[in-house]
Motif scaffolding. Sequence first.
Motif, PDB file in Angstrom:
ATOM      1  N   LEU A   1       0.811  -1.218   0.000  1.00  0.00           N
ATOM      2  CA  LEU A   1       0.000   0.000   0.000  1.00  0.00           C
ATOM      3  C   LEU A   1       0.842   1.264   0.000  1.00  0.00           C
ATOM      4  N   ASP A   2       2.135   1.156   0.217  1.00  0.00           N
ATOM      5  CA  ASP A   2       3.013   2.329   0.246  1.00  0.00           C
ATOM      6  C   ASP A   2       3.777   2.523  -1.061  1.00  0.00           C
ATOM      7  N   SER A   3       3.405   1.768  -2.098  1.00  0.00           N
ATOM      8  CA  SER A   3       4.122   1.883  -3.365  1.00  0.00           C
ATOM      9  C   SER A   3       3.700   3.155  -4.104  1.00  0.00           C
ATOM     10  N   GLN A   4       4.300   3.385  -5.252  1.00  0.00           N
ATOM     11  CA  GLN A   4       4.043   4.596  -6.034  1.00  0.00           C
ATOM     12  C   GLN A   4       2.596   4.604  -6.530  1.00  0.00           C
ATOM     13  N   VAL A   5       2.035   5.832  -6.647  1.00  0.00           N
ATOM     14  CA  VAL A   5       0.650   5.985  -7.062  1.00  0.00           C
ATOM     15  C   VAL A   5       0.514   5.523  -8.507  1.00  0.00           C
ATOM     16  N   GLY A   6      -0.576   4.766  -8.802  1.00  0.00           N
ATOM     17  CA  GLY A   6      -0.801   4.287 -10.144  1.00  0.00           C
ATOM     18  C   GLY A   6      -1.189   5.394 -11.109  1.00  0.00           C
ATOM     19  N   VAL A   7      -1.204   5.049 -12.376  1.00  0.00           N
ATOM     20  CA  VAL A   7      -1.521   6.005 -13.444  1.00  0.00           C
ATOM     21  C   VAL A   7      -2.986   5.860 -13.819  1.00  0.00           C
ATOM     22  N   ILE A   8      -3.674   7.004 -13.989  1.00  0.00           N
ATOM     23  CA  ILE A   8      -5.085   6.999 -14.361  1.00  0.00           C
ATOM     24  C   ILE A   8      -5.202   6.619 -15.830  1.00  0.00           C
ATOM     25  N   ASP A   9      -6.053   5.657 -16.143  1.00  0.00           N
ATOM     26  CA  ASP A   9      -6.305   5.212 -17.511  1.00  0.00           C
ATOM     27  C   ASP A   9      -7.508   5.978 -18.055  1.00  0.00           C
ATOM     28  N   PHE A  10      -7.207   7.091 -18.801  1.00  0.00           N
ATOM     29  CA  PHE A  10      -8.284   7.943 -19.321  1.00  0.00           C
ATOM     30  C   PHE A  10      -9.063   7.270 -20.440  1.00  0.00           C
ATOM     31  N   SER A  11      -8.495   6.218 -21.044  1.00  0.00           N
ATOM     32  CA  SER A  11      -9.192   5.576 -22.153  1.00  0.00           C
ATOM     33  C   SER A  11     -10.489   4.906 -21.714  1.00  0.00           C
ATOM     34  N   MET A  12     -10.586   4.572 -20.409  1.00  0.00           N
ATOM     35  CA  MET A  12     -11.796   3.956 -19.912  1.00  0.00           C
ATOM     36  C   MET A  12     -12.963   4.925 -19.842  1.00  0.00           C
ATOM     37  N   TYR A  13     -12.649   6.236 -19.836  1.00  0.00           N
ATOM     38  CA  TYR A  13     -13.701   7.242 -19.671  1.00  0.00           C
ATOM     39  C   TYR A  13     -13.898   8.101 -20.915  1.00  0.00           C
ATOM     40  N   LEU A  14     -13.030   8.017 -21.925  1.00  0.00           N
ATOM     41  CA  LEU A  14     -13.159   8.787 -23.157  1.00  0.00           C
ATOM     42  C   LEU A  14     -14.026   8.028 -24.151  1.00  0.00           C
TER      43      LEU A  14
END
Length: 403
Positions: free
Chosen positions: A137-150
């Motif tokens: 839970l302390d790892s680097q923040v994930g990347v938002i996948d905008f393709s799921m919402y476009l």
Amino acid sequence: LAVKDPTAVERANLLNMAKLSIKGLIESALSFGRTLDSDYPPLQQFFVVMEHCLKHGLKVRKSFLSYNKTIWGPLELVEKLYPEAEEIAASVRDLPGLNEFYEYHALMMEEEGAVIVGLLVGLNVIDANLCVKGEDLDSQVGVIDFSMYLKSDEDIGGKERNEQIAAILDQKNYVEELNRQLNSTVSSLHARVDSLEKSNTKLIEELAIAKNNIIKLQEENHQLRSENTLILMKTQHHLEVTKVDVEAELQTYKHSRQGLDEMYNEARRQLREESQLRQDMENELVVQVSMKHEIELAMKLLEKDIHEKQDTLIGLRQQLDEVKAINMEMYQKLQVSEDAMKEKNEIIGRLEDKTNQINATMKQLEQSDKDLLTQTRTIAMSFVKCASNEAQHQYKLVKDISF
């Protein structure tokens, strides 16, 4: 155009992404109609967006080794920001305000934070099954996948993909249920195999015990046959010896004519006793036919009777010797007194008649002895045959059980 505040644009973007993420998660969850797990992509993206929202404007905290950003402190203060989140931080009380953790322009410090908290209430309609054991839970923040919402032309097949995902999840649940059933079946089969092995072992032990019992019965049967044959031979020999002795005594009786009345009466009494003893022995033999395990005792009783007869014969011989001595004395007296001789001759005539009667009685006794011997042999052979048939029947039963 007026220049917008970059932090305000970031807050608006994060708010819009949170709206899209929460809306898409609720719609997809309702369309599937099942409990979501951690591998579901919209749920993963929701956690990524919420982590970005919580880390917006978060102050850097100095530690002993380096600088560190953590969101666990603000999460414990969500109770003060929104009362319905009381269960999340029930064990945390009297913590300082959020300004200790966030900058003044952070998302959680502005109105957008309150809006996001209100949007989170809609997630109560979703059932999720999450396992955080072993997760970093302390790892680097994930990347938002905008393709799921476009929106694009490829979104036309989104419904088909959702159906395919639903079918895959159904197959996954079916396979898991089938695996559980197979595990249960394997466990029951193992238990049944163990039970069958124990039963087989027990049957093998019982078969071995039965075989040993059959061998013991055969040995006892053979031993009883040998003992019976030996007893019959002894009995026949004793009868022959007794017959010879009786004949010799009868010859002696013919030469002795005095003092025989008492001896004859005693012989008759002994004959009656022997007849009674023979009758008792016949009754015992009848009982022994139905009582196999008492055959040895019956044989011992038979030997005891034979010994008693031998003792009786020895007593009779002693009495004969005494009678011979008396007869010699009487014979001398007869030579002295002729008058007494006449009377004695009359007595002798009567004694001869009695002697003839005794001879007839002795012949009947010999015939009864022969009949008793024949009956004894017949009863012994019947008992041996019954014992053999019973042993064969037990062996057949054991053989059928083994098969």
